[in-house]
Motif scaffolding. Structure first.
Motif, PDB file in Angstrom:
ATOM      1  N   THR D  21      -9.364   8.609 -11.449  1.00 48.28           N
ATOM      2  CA  THR D  21      -8.761   7.734 -12.458  1.00 48.28           C
ATOM      3  C   THR D  21      -7.739   6.849 -11.756  1.00 48.28           C
ATOM      4  OG1 THR D  21      -7.111   9.410 -13.007  1.00 48.28           O
ATOM      5  CG2 THR D  21      -9.100   9.359 -14.383  1.00 48.28           C
ATOM      6  N   LEU D  38     -10.436  17.897 -13.608  1.00 47.27           N
ATOM      7  CA  LEU D  38      -9.733  16.690 -13.168  1.00 47.27           C
ATOM      8  C   LEU D  38      -8.297  17.071 -12.797  1.00 47.27           C
ATOM      9  CD1 LEU D  38      -9.326  13.656 -12.790  1.00 47.27           C
ATOM     10  CD2 LEU D  38      -9.131  13.421 -15.264  1.00 47.27           C
ATOM     11  N   LEU D  66     -10.275  21.158 -22.123  1.00 46.20           N
ATOM     12  CA  LEU D  66     -10.698  20.389 -23.280  1.00 46.20           C
ATOM     13  C   LEU D  66     -11.362  21.371 -24.245  1.00 46.20           C
ATOM     14  CD1 LEU D  66     -12.013  16.956 -21.961  1.00 46.20           C
ATOM     15  CD2 LEU D  66      -9.693  17.739 -22.420  1.00 46.20           C
ATOM     16  N   PRO D  67     -11.152  21.151 -25.554  1.00 49.94           N
ATOM     17  CA  PRO D  67     -11.620  22.148 -26.523  1.00 49.94           C
ATOM     18  C   PRO D  67     -13.102  22.511 -26.378  1.00 49.94           C
ATOM     19  CG  PRO D  67     -10.188  20.577 -27.615  1.00 49.94           C
ATOM     20  CD  PRO D  67     -10.383  20.077 -26.206  1.00 49.94           C
ATOM     21  N   ARG D  68     -13.938  21.535 -26.072  1.00 50.94           N
ATOM     22  CA  ARG D  68     -15.359  21.863 -25.969  1.00 50.94           C
ATOM     23  C   ARG D  68     -15.831  21.842 -24.529  1.00 50.94           C
ATOM     24  NH1 ARG D  68     -19.992  22.453 -29.202  1.00 50.94           N
ATOM     25  NH2 ARG D  68     -21.085  24.013 -28.004  1.00 50.94           N
ATOM     26  N   ARG D  73     -16.447  26.160 -29.077  1.00 50.01           N
ATOM     27  CA  ARG D  73     -15.214  25.376 -29.075  1.00 50.01           C
ATOM     28  C   ARG D  73     -13.983  26.271 -29.173  1.00 50.01           C
ATOM     29  NH1 ARG D  73     -11.631  22.704 -32.586  1.00 50.01           N
ATOM     30  NH2 ARG D  73     -10.878  20.763 -31.674  1.00 50.01           N
ATOM     31  N   ARG D  76      -7.680  23.700 -29.951  1.00 53.26           N
ATOM     32  CA  ARG D  76      -6.839  22.846 -29.120  1.00 53.26           C
ATOM     33  C   ARG D  76      -5.421  23.427 -29.079  1.00 53.26           C
ATOM     34  NH1 ARG D  76      -7.278  17.214 -27.754  1.00 53.26           N
ATOM     35  NH2 ARG D  76      -9.348  17.294 -28.670  1.00 53.26           N
ATOM     36  N   ASP D 117      -6.997  19.550 -15.681  1.00 50.64           N
ATOM     37  CA  ASP D 117      -7.646  19.577 -16.990  1.00 50.64           C
ATOM     38  C   ASP D 117      -9.135  19.813 -16.820  1.00 50.64           C
ATOM     39  OD1 ASP D 117      -5.690  18.864 -19.325  1.00 50.64           O
ATOM     40  OD2 ASP D 117      -5.047  17.718 -17.572  1.00 50.64           O
ATOM     41  N   ILE D 119     -12.762  19.661 -17.652  1.00 51.62           N
ATOM     42  CA  ILE D 119     -13.690  18.807 -18.410  1.00 51.62           C
ATOM     43  C   ILE D 119     -14.897  19.638 -18.839  1.00 51.62           C
ATOM     44  CG2 ILE D 119     -15.169  16.753 -18.258  1.00 51.62           C
ATOM     45  CD1 ILE D 119     -12.178  16.092 -17.997  1.00 51.62           C
TER      46      ILE D 119
ATOM     47  N   LEU F  38     -13.663  10.760 -23.686  1.00 54.07           N
ATOM     48  CA  LEU F  38     -14.754  11.718 -23.819  1.00 54.07           C
ATOM     49  C   LEU F  38     -14.779  12.213 -25.267  1.00 54.07           C
ATOM     50  CD1 LEU F  38     -16.962  13.592 -22.820  1.00 54.07           C
ATOM     51  CD2 LEU F  38     -15.207  15.066 -21.831  1.00 54.07           C
ATOM     52  N   TYR F  63      -7.721  14.382 -31.481  1.00 55.39           N
ATOM     53  CA  TYR F  63      -7.506  13.368 -30.447  1.00 55.39           C
ATOM     54  C   TYR F  63      -6.441  13.876 -29.483  1.00 55.39           C
ATOM     55  CZ  TYR F  63      -5.663   8.844 -28.616  1.00 55.39           C
ATOM     56  OH  TYR F  63      -5.223   7.818 -27.829  1.00 55.39           O
ATOM     57  N   GLY F  64      -6.624  13.592 -28.219  1.00 50.57           N
ATOM     58  CA  GLY F  64      -5.598  13.948 -27.246  1.00 50.57           C
ATOM     59  C   GLY F  64      -5.678  13.024 -26.055  1.00 50.57           C
ATOM     60  N   LEU F  66      -5.010  13.002 -21.897  1.00 49.51           N
ATOM     61  CA  LEU F  66      -4.617  13.769 -20.716  1.00 49.51           C
ATOM     62  C   LEU F  66      -3.251  13.223 -20.282  1.00 49.51           C
ATOM     63  CD1 LEU F  66      -7.836  14.353 -18.602  1.00 49.51           C
ATOM     64  CD2 LEU F  66      -6.945  15.584 -20.575  1.00 49.51           C
ATOM     65  N   ASP F 115     -14.035  15.958 -30.862  1.00 48.68           N
ATOM     66  CA  ASP F 115     -12.844  15.898 -30.014  1.00 48.68           C
ATOM     67  C   ASP F 115     -12.884  14.638 -29.179  1.00 48.68           C
ATOM     68  OD1 ASP F 115     -11.256  18.484 -30.215  1.00 48.68           O
ATOM     69  OD2 ASP F 115     -13.289  19.238 -30.036  1.00 48.68           O
ATOM     70  N   CYS F 116     -11.854  13.834 -29.315  1.00 51.27           N
ATOM     71  CA  CYS F 116     -11.766  12.595 -28.535  1.00 51.27           C
ATOM     72  C   CYS F 116     -10.629  12.765 -27.532  1.00 51.27           C
ATOM     73  CB  CYS F 116     -11.504  11.404 -29.445  1.00 51.27           C
ATOM     74  SG  CYS F 116     -12.846  11.127 -30.622  1.00 51.27           S
ATOM     75  N   ASP F 117     -10.974  12.938 -26.283  1.00 53.44           N
ATOM     76  CA  ASP F 117      -9.945  13.142 -25.263  1.00 53.44           C
ATOM     77  C   ASP F 117      -9.943  11.981 -24.294  1.00 53.44           C
ATOM     78  OD1 ASP F 117      -8.557  15.942 -25.481  1.00 53.44           O
ATOM     79  OD2 ASP F 117     -10.621  16.221 -26.125  1.00 53.44           O
ATOM     80  N   ILE F 119      -9.449  10.164 -21.091  1.00 54.84           N
ATOM     81  CA  ILE F 119      -9.406  10.455 -19.651  1.00 54.84           C
ATOM     82  C   ILE F 119      -8.560   9.396 -18.946  1.00 54.84           C
ATOM     83  CG2 ILE F 119     -10.843  10.684 -17.576  1.00 54.84           C
ATOM     84  CD1 ILE F 119     -11.425  12.853 -19.687  1.00 54.84           C
TER      85      ILE F 119
END
Lengths: 239, 239, 239, 239, 239, 239
Positions: D21, D38, D66-68, D73, D76, D117, D119, F38, F63-64, F66, F115-117, F119
């Protein structure tokens, strides 16, 4: 030379007092020198959610330090609103160690919680906790046998724990606070009465440790744990 | 007839042990019968935010029960993530009671925290805590005098506390758990050595209490507190 | 001389407004001078876990202050993430006081929650809360009677509360904020209509109070509570 | 036979991608087979309270999944309102491991936080985290050297980590999830490039492990870690 | 036909009462029909951390509902230990809306907190909050001018807010609870006195809304906000 | 001129990668330029409490970010112990947007959590999240169809989202971080494939926006969303 004047392979004075308080099914004060931990075992006829329907029981532990069990006062975890990482790490270790000594299937659908509360700390609170917790667990099982809730003991092993470390370049047994705070390496060893390892947690505080140092520490640990188990059997022999 | 066979105006056996643990500036185990509370006093050379710049010191208290100090296990407050209302109420009471015995101006810009941790509970943990906490506070002050951080003692009074209640229609002194859980009225009294009231907290559990019942309870409390203060002076006389 | 110019035994102007908001089964704005508290009673057809299967109902209270109900803004407890010790102490006091006036068996398996929210504070918020909460509770019971969920009222007493204290050496009734913040002693008294005590909470802020001072304060409280009960009956007489 | 068809002493396919990143001073995606973590390193010109005035810097780590990232799952942790015990245990382990490779005095009064974290999880997330975190830390140090905030590297060792265990009675290297969940013993080993131990955490899940099993596992770990370090050096050689 | 019998473009009865409580620098009760919100403005001579050294001031808002402001009792957020997502969303919206009306540079290094507490809810609590909060903010600014802490007003615009929606296929103004809970689309509009938009938050609850529906709603909102601003100016004209 | 050199009505490069991780029923990496999110969809055969007995299913989102997805490190919400207001606002928005595309009755008594994470963040994380989440949701529905848990798709619309704003006086599409942080107005638009609005959230950061500016922004949004939907259909066409 150790600050306490002990030999490298010498335990502190160990004392285990059963029936220390009156309410719990098992209540043990364990002393490793100036380290004093109260271990109480509570039997409850219920199990955690994740075991429902499995027919198995559960053994778990919680750990806490009285705020002024240490040299300077620590903030009370209940007031802070959470248990710290160290606390969680230790109570998980105690729980795993005890579960390695018991058949949860035979325990049946009930749970035993061991609370280890440090009254006074001088190094080695987690190893003292495990060593005392085993005796409290044994007393709780005796209670279940005496009240005919169990027909035979689900315990299949004896568990004790000691710390070892490299202090001033020398491997030593059962570190007290003075040694612990300046040790280069610190290892906590949990063993059963067959001489096998249940948990091994070694940390290089100062410099990494070599294979031969590891071997010396493991030898010391084995020697110390034998003596602790002798002590446990001795106090449990008295009914 | 009381469950314990005591007279209406009879205290349980009271025991106060100083220097119970080694790290704290004051460390006292107080026993009111089967109720056992460890009171430790910690001196710190800092004061809370709201006192900055006032030149005054602070005395405060925290209270906790070991999870299995009671008949059935209570959830650990550190694990629940917060202190309950009863805990907060009690620690605020202990703190206020102790502050009534000390001149915070003379204490100077430092704070003394008294931790009252219940090892075993059988009723009256808050009154035992206050009674033991006073001794721990006294020892902490002695420590400050001995280490020449203080020239004269800021303590200007002696403080002790006892519970009284109406049990089976009769006013009784120092309720144990059996009495407490079925008492119609329960009152905690904190007094100083001049015979005046510092705190008075009466609660009608069953039926409201009349003026004459209040008077009987206050007389019993006064009688009991005199004996507790005698005990405190006795143990403090030993240096 | 009191800051407000009142006589020692004089209450502030008391006002009780029923049906202040429209949703609750009881909704009362109580004013003790500039202290204004909104007390709402909510009936719910469920009971807390610990009462399941007992056939009993429950009455409880919650207390809160709007952040700027006071001279300087207090942090919102919802934003802080927890209720403070004072809040918990007060809401427990209100709940116990109300339960002393009602037969929980006759209430049946339902619960009544009284929310006491301080709109404006000028001393005595807890005594105003109890006095107003009783009226809100009474209205909620009337609602249950009117909707035929109850056949007879489970209320067996009337409850009101007032503060007394020693201000400038003189016992006074119903302290406002100016008096409260410099009073030497502060006592909250909760009584029923038979003239008996439900709660008594006295605290020596400055110096300990003697037996005769206690007596004077109790006399003042009794006098004030009679007037409050008169007021409660008056507003409840209007249907 | 291992579920994956690997030899007992065979690592999964290992991949380390730098600059994954764009914002962080070090950003590394590490893959041990299907386990993908990551690791980002953040340099901040401030230090924690407890180091103020010591002239030392700090290296610490945080860990999250990450939750999933897992088969079913997980809740969080941000939504639950706290990090679990396992999370705390792992992030403390990563932090200690990295600090064993760096001279905090030479780092100066700044801190480096490594966020690991997960993934996608398939066993071994903590060992992959440590192995990747070392590379991210190295990149952060390079950034400090390139921007002339440091004149020489405070890194004095290379760190990598692998898991070993007893699976179906056989010691195996680098357990994947299938193996891990049914392994009798699980050990995480952290070593430096001098072949010495930094951390050793062995847990008997099923039965306790004997000295010779320990030895086999340590041999496998040493073998695996050499390969991981080779891989680390390889990716770091590219500028 | 609307449940209330109002015309599609008709506001509920609006009432704005200044100086509703006595402590705050601004204290306004705003009523949109049965929706009643107390808005208090607190001036504090300090600013949040992130503004230190910028010379700028800050305006922020907090929002809460009394537990029984609604038809069925909501859990008290202070007791739950956190503010819900809806609460946070609303208080952020109020804060942003007010900041759009003030020059923070001219306000100087102080902060104004607007607490919006819902006494009774019947739909539209956020729009009533914004409309009342503007008046409270205006009063707080007048207080700063009157006490000569400010020489000229930093307010550069007037702000008000209203909801619009599609109810039974028809665009309507100022939805009450009955309409809100069955509306297909709900939009909150915040505007200034130049007729420009500060915030626009539209949500399709039932079906998505088309461009022409959006236009009708915006026209209604503009119409309603003009009337609200007239009302604000009217009450502010009285000194 | 936009910092990126894009035309006012030009989207960033959009990339949508399905099956990005292996465990989830839907797993999508969505990229809007340097913004990478993600989105994973988890199907669970249970529903929240408030839906029990309704026969309906549920779709929700979390939503989170990193910690180092951004230019400077943000504190980890799990470590802080709570989700911030912005996080809650965004996850509520994503959830509502997705529910507008699905018939919860037809979904049956199961729930889908997206889940929207984030990155890597570069502006527009919420619009990218919604756009990617739709694809993940679609894949989760396909999974239910393929495993014959559903006979027909409960999806009745396609959903995508984009941001628009006024940057340097000009309406622009799909703001990146540089633009977002200095834009005068920022609006997030969620639409369905019938060209109707699901959510509209406009905020005047600098100055309020006029009706004609709103219209220009809505036109840009409509244009951008068409392209995003084309992209969604394209990647979903590949089985």
């Amino acid at each position: 030379m150790r600050p306490s004047g002990r030999q490298a392979n010498e335990l502190r004075h160990v004392n285990i007092t059963r029936n220390y308080t009156k309410h719990a099914e098992g209540s043990v004060l364990v002393e490793f020198g100036d380290t004093k931990v109260l271990c109480t075992a509570t039997v409850e006829e219920r199990i955690p959610q994740f075991l429902r329907g499995t027919g198995e029981g559960w053994v778990t532990a919680e750990y806490g330090m009285l705020p002024r069990s240490t040299g300077s006062r620590m903030q009370r975890e209940a007031a802070r609103g959470k248990q710290g990482g160290r606390t969680m790490e230790i109570q998980r270790l105690i729980g795993r160690s005890l579960r390695a000594a018991i058949d949860l299937k035979s325990l049946g659908e009930r749970s035993i919680t061991i609370d280890c509360d440090v009254i006074q700390a001088d190094g080695g609170t987690r190893t003292a906790s495990i060593t005392g917790a085993y005796v409290a667990l044994h007393d709780a099982i005796s209670h279940l046998l005496n009240t005919r809730k169990l027909k035979s003991s689900p315990l299949h092993g004896q568990v004790a724990s000691i710390s070892v470390g490299i202090y001033n370049g020398t491997p030593v047994l059962d570190l007290d606070y003075d040694e612990d705070s300046s040790a280069e390496t610190d290892m906590n060893v949990v063993m059963n009465d067959a001489g096998a390892y249940i948990e091994l947690q070694g940390t290089a505080e100062g410099h990494a440790f070599r294979a031969e140092e590891l071997q010396s520490m493991l030898d010391l640990a084995s020697h110390g744990i034998s003596q602790l188990m002798e002590k446990q059997r001795e106090v449990l022999a008295v009914s």
